[in-house]
Design a protein around this motif. Structure first.
Motif, PDB file in Angstrom:
ATOM      1  N   ASN A  35     -33.161 -88.949 -21.650  1.00  0.00           N
ATOM      2  CA  ASN A  35     -33.933 -88.964 -20.214  1.00  0.00           C
ATOM      3  C   ASN A  35     -35.190 -89.630 -20.376  1.00  0.00           C
ATOM      4  O   ASN A  35     -36.018 -89.596 -19.309  1.00  0.00           O
ATOM      5  CB  ASN A  35     -33.953 -87.485 -19.563  1.00  0.00           C
ATOM      6  N   GLY A  36     -35.583 -89.986 -21.531  1.00  0.00           N
ATOM      7  CA  GLY A  36     -36.734 -90.818 -21.811  1.00  0.00           C
ATOM      8  C   GLY A  36     -37.979 -89.978 -22.312  1.00  0.00           C
ATOM      9  O   GLY A  36     -38.902 -90.530 -22.819  1.00  0.00           O
ATOM     10  N   SER A  37     -37.767 -88.573 -22.265  1.00  0.00           N
ATOM     11  CA  SER A  37     -38.955 -87.642 -22.379  1.00  0.00           C
ATOM     12  C   SER A  37     -39.341 -87.601 -23.906  1.00  0.00           C
ATOM     13  O   SER A  37     -40.386 -87.257 -24.312  1.00  0.00           O
ATOM     14  CB  SER A  37     -38.645 -86.264 -21.826  1.00  0.00           C
ATOM     15  N   THR A  38     -38.426 -87.845 -24.806  1.00  0.00           N
ATOM     16  CA  THR A  38     -38.610 -87.932 -26.181  1.00  0.00           C
ATOM     17  C   THR A  38     -38.969 -89.264 -26.874  1.00  0.00           C
ATOM     18  O   THR A  38     -39.221 -89.364 -28.086  1.00  0.00           O
ATOM     19  CB  THR A  38     -37.436 -87.437 -27.112  1.00  0.00           C
TER      20      THR A  38
ATOM     21  N   THR B 259     -30.592 -89.142 -15.097  1.00  0.00           N
ATOM     22  CA  THR B 259     -31.726 -90.302 -14.594  1.00  0.00           C
ATOM     23  C   THR B 259     -31.086 -91.355 -13.657  1.00  0.00           C
ATOM     24  O   THR B 259     -31.606 -92.128 -13.068  1.00  0.00           O
ATOM     25  CB  THR B 259     -31.908 -91.235 -16.141  1.00  0.00           C
ATOM     26  N   LEU B 260     -29.766 -91.014 -13.397  1.00  0.00           N
ATOM     27  CA  LEU B 260     -28.903 -91.896 -12.264  1.00  0.00           C
ATOM     28  C   LEU B 260     -29.281 -91.514 -10.781  1.00  0.00           C
ATOM     29  O   LEU B 260     -29.250 -90.386 -10.559  1.00  0.00           O
ATOM     30  CB  LEU B 260     -27.281 -92.093 -12.428  1.00  0.00           C
ATOM     31  N   ARG B 261     -29.601 -92.504 -10.213  1.00  0.00           N
ATOM     32  CA  ARG B 261     -29.839 -92.285  -8.759  1.00  0.00           C
ATOM     33  C   ARG B 261     -28.998 -93.068  -7.820  1.00  0.00           C
ATOM     34  O   ARG B 261     -29.276 -94.538  -7.988  1.00  0.00           O
ATOM     35  CB  ARG B 261     -31.398 -92.827  -8.289  1.00  0.00           C
ATOM     36  N   LEU B 262     -28.035 -92.862  -7.194  1.00  0.00           N
ATOM     37  CA  LEU B 262     -26.975 -93.499  -6.471  1.00  0.00           C
ATOM     38  C   LEU B 262     -27.127 -93.626  -5.251  1.00  0.00           C
ATOM     39  O   LEU B 262     -27.084 -92.569  -4.455  1.00  0.00           O
ATOM     40  CB  LEU B 262     -25.518 -92.768  -7.081  1.00  0.00           C
ATOM     41  N   GLY B 263     -27.101 -94.876  -4.545  1.00  0.00           N
ATOM     42  CA  GLY B 263     -27.169 -95.088  -3.162  1.00  0.00           C
ATOM     43  C   GLY B 263     -25.762 -95.399  -2.582  1.00  0.00           C
ATOM     44  O   GLY B 263     -25.254 -96.423  -3.354  1.00  0.00           O
ATOM     45  N   ILE B 264     -25.075 -94.942  -1.553  1.00  0.00           N
ATOM     46  CA  ILE B 264     -23.920 -95.386  -0.878  1.00  0.00           C
ATOM     47  C   ILE B 264     -24.159 -95.404   0.497  1.00  0.00           C
ATOM     48  O   ILE B 264     -24.454 -94.684   1.184  1.00  0.00           O
ATOM     49  CB  ILE B 264     -22.748 -94.510  -1.195  1.00  0.00           C
ATOM     50  N   ALA B 265     -23.918 -96.713   0.996  1.00  0.00           N
ATOM     51  CA  ALA B 265     -24.045 -96.826   2.446  1.00  0.00           C
ATOM     52  C   ALA B 265     -22.947 -98.016   3.159  1.00  0.00           C
ATOM     53  O   ALA B 265     -22.401 -98.636   2.223  1.00  0.00           O
ATOM     54  CB  ALA B 265     -25.334 -97.666   2.791  1.00  0.00           C
ATOM     55  N   LYS B 266     -22.680 -97.960   4.420  1.00  0.00           N
ATOM     56  CA  LYS B 266     -21.876 -98.882   4.997  1.00  0.00           C
ATOM     57  C   LYS B 266     -22.670 -99.817   5.976  1.00  0.00           C
ATOM     58  O   LYS B 266     -23.749 -99.190   6.475  1.00  0.00           O
ATOM     59  CB  LYS B 266     -20.889 -97.996   5.849  1.00  0.00           C
ATOM     60  N   LEU B 267     -22.416-101.062   6.426  1.00  0.00           N
ATOM     61  CA  LEU B 267     -22.940-101.665   7.282  1.00  0.00           C
ATOM     62  C   LEU B 267     -22.229-101.851   8.480  1.00  0.00           C
ATOM     63  O   LEU B 267     -21.167-102.167   8.817  1.00  0.00           O
ATOM     64  CB  LEU B 267     -22.862-103.189   6.538  1.00  0.00           C
TER      65      LEU B 267
ATOM     66  N   ILE C  73     -32.533 -96.042 -12.176  1.00  0.00           N
ATOM     67  CA  ILE C  73     -32.534 -95.362 -13.408  1.00  0.00           C
ATOM     68  C   ILE C  73     -34.012 -94.940 -13.509  1.00  0.00           C
ATOM     69  O   ILE C  73     -34.927 -95.504 -13.739  1.00  0.00           O
ATOM     70  CB  ILE C  73     -32.276 -96.219 -14.727  1.00  0.00           C
ATOM     71  N   ASP C  74     -34.148 -93.586 -13.299  1.00  0.00           N
ATOM     72  CA  ASP C  74     -35.396 -92.790 -13.331  1.00  0.00           C
ATOM     73  C   ASP C  74     -35.520 -92.080 -14.497  1.00  0.00           C
ATOM     74  O   ASP C  74     -34.980 -90.750 -14.493  1.00  0.00           O
ATOM     75  CB  ASP C  74     -35.188 -91.851 -11.871  1.00  0.00           C
ATOM     76  N   LEU C  75     -36.217 -92.315 -15.202  1.00  0.00           N
ATOM     77  CA  LEU C  75     -36.574 -91.683 -16.746  1.00  0.00           C
ATOM     78  C   LEU C  75     -37.797 -90.828 -16.562  1.00  0.00           C
ATOM     79  O   LEU C  75     -38.601 -90.746 -15.313  1.00  0.00           O
ATOM     80  CB  LEU C  75     -37.023 -92.789 -17.596  1.00  0.00           C
TER      81      LEU C  75
ATOM     82  N   GLY D  12     -41.810 -96.018  -9.775  1.00  0.00           N
ATOM     83  CA  GLY D  12     -41.314 -97.242 -10.704  1.00  0.00           C
ATOM     84  C   GLY D  12     -40.022 -97.499 -10.385  1.00  0.00           C
ATOM     85  O   GLY D  12     -39.400 -98.820 -10.720  1.00  0.00           O
ATOM     86  N   PRO D  13     -38.985 -96.533 -10.312  1.00  0.00           N
ATOM     87  CA  PRO D  13     -37.617 -96.950 -10.474  1.00  0.00           C
ATOM     88  C   PRO D  13     -36.972 -97.633  -9.213  1.00  0.00           C
ATOM     89  O   PRO D  13     -35.789 -98.174  -9.465  1.00  0.00           O
ATOM     90  CB  PRO D  13     -36.972 -95.510 -10.623  1.00  0.00           C
ATOM     91  N   ARG D  14     -37.659 -97.936  -8.062  1.00  0.00           N
ATOM     92  CA  ARG D  14     -37.276 -98.607  -6.859  1.00  0.00           C
ATOM     93  C   ARG D  14     -37.739 -99.820  -6.899  1.00  0.00           C
ATOM     94  O   ARG D  14     -39.082 -99.929  -6.555  1.00  0.00           O
ATOM     95  CB  ARG D  14     -37.605 -97.694  -5.505  1.00  0.00           C
ATOM     96  N   ARG D  15     -37.151-100.822  -7.197  1.00  0.00           N
ATOM     97  CA  ARG D  15     -37.578-102.099  -7.286  1.00  0.00           C
ATOM     98  C   ARG D  15     -37.097-103.184  -6.493  1.00  0.00           C
ATOM     99  O   ARG D  15     -37.805-104.354  -6.621  1.00  0.00           O
ATOM    100  CB  ARG D  15     -37.466-102.751  -8.792  1.00  0.00           C
TER     101      ARG D  15
END
Length: 350
Positions: free
Chosen positions: A75-78, A125-133, A220-222, A269-272
């Motif tokens: 998760n990046g902490s180490t 660490t995963l952030r998953l977005g799911i949407a419909k248009l 990816i959110d570390l 940081g993770p939303r770019r």
């Protein structure tokens, strides 16, 4: 008589001295003989070659991170400061996305900025977005609607502050779970969403419409200092029922934003990228503290207008932190829409 006696004694000693000398000589000869007997004899013929031993294990050479070597992240902490500096940043690509059994199934690859595979990435660490248009209707343009939402409550606890709303609906993302996570190897991962798109009823009902364009995007959110390594957000637009994507509402290329902002690092940081932000910042998402809309288009235009607005655009972020954009001064007239909106392969509706 004495003289004669002395000579007689002298003569009798000569043979004795000679014998002693002979004995000494024989003794020395005996020692020499012992040395010869103890000497190493001539070398014998060489023996036959023995059987070949088993082959030892092959140890691959260690490739430094800077040269494209692999790195285990978790998760990046180490990660140490030296490792973070060596990695430089992460690069994520969306290899495939589909809906199977009403759940999003994705495959993606994560590498370092030097092309080395990222190993052991933690599911959390995963952030998953799911949407419909949803298509344009009732005089309103097409809009993204997230399947994942939450009922947000005010976060500003400052004494005397009165929030605009007791609660408000906000689009959200799904945090990765170990149950849906699989590491394939060489930096490749698959994930099956925990969200069943056909049964979304809370906090609002969202109908699953497989014939519409859908978007899956990830961050990816570390943890800790490693958060700065977050990659750009890959996404995939597709129609679950099959067929070509006719429109994806791609109207502002993130690279246009980079002309001024260099690179986004929102929420730490993770939303770019714009495409990821649009999945969450739907028209129905409201900030309960200030009562303002945080729809992506409305929010971006309000921030850029800054001091030109009659009322400043004020929203409250996580933990109730106030963001007042009333003093923002755009470096050019906001009527220059082409600064952000230009038609291109990345933004066909630009």
């Amino acid at each position: 008589m004495k003289v004669a006696g002395a000579r007689g004694i002298t003569r009798s000693r000569v043979p004795l001295m000679a014998m002693l000398a002979l004995v000494a000589t024989v003794g020395l000869a005996g020692c020499d003989g012992d040395s010869v007997n103890d000497a190493v004899g001539p070398t014998g013929p060489a023996g036959g070659v023995g059987p070949t031993g088993p082959t030892g294990p092959t140890v691959p050479p260690t490739v430094p991170i800077e040269d494209g070597g692999p790195v285990t992240i978790g998760n990046g902490s180490t990660l140490t400061a030296e490792q973070i500096a060596a990695i430089g940043g992460l690069v994520a690509t969306m290899d495939s996305a589909a809906i199977a059994d009403n759940r999003a199934v994705i495959q993606f690859t994560v590498k370092t900025s030097h092309g080395g595979p990222v190993l052991g990435l933690a599911a959390t660490t995963l952030r998953l977005g799911i949407a419909k248009l949803e298509p344009a209707a009732g005089g309103l343009p097409s809009r993204w609607q997230s399947y994942i939402n939450r009922n947000a409550t005010p976060g500003n606890t400052t004494a005397g502050f009165v929030p605009a709303l007791a609660s408000a609906i906000q689009a959200n993302t799904e945090s990765g779970t170990v149950a849906g996570w699989q590491e394939i190897g060489n930096g490749v991962y698959t994930y099956t969403s925990a969200t069943n798109l056909a049964t979304v009823t809370s906090p609002i009902a969202v109908a699953y419409e497989p014939s519409l364009t859908h978007r899956v995007s990830i961050a990816i959110d570390l943890s800790g200092s490693a958060r700065e390594l977050a990659p750009d957000n890959p996404f995939n637009d597709f129609v679950p029922a099959g067929g070509a994507v006719t429109t994806s509402k791609l109207i502002a290329d993130t690279r246009n934003c980079a002309e001024c902002h260099v690179r986004f690092a929102e929420h730490g940081g993770p939303r770019r990228t714009n495409e990821y932000c649009a999945v969450c910042h739907n028209p129905g998402s409201i900030d309960p503290d200030g009562g303002e809309s945080v729809d992506f288009a409305y929010m971006a235009h309000s921030i850029h207008r800054g001091e030109d607005r009659t009322n400043p655009y004020i929203v409250f972020g996580f933990n109730g932190f106030e963001y007042n954009f009333g003093d923002v001064r755009h470096p050019q007239p906001t009527l220059f829409c082409e600064t952000c909106h230009t038609q291109s392969a990345a933004a066909p509706q630009g």
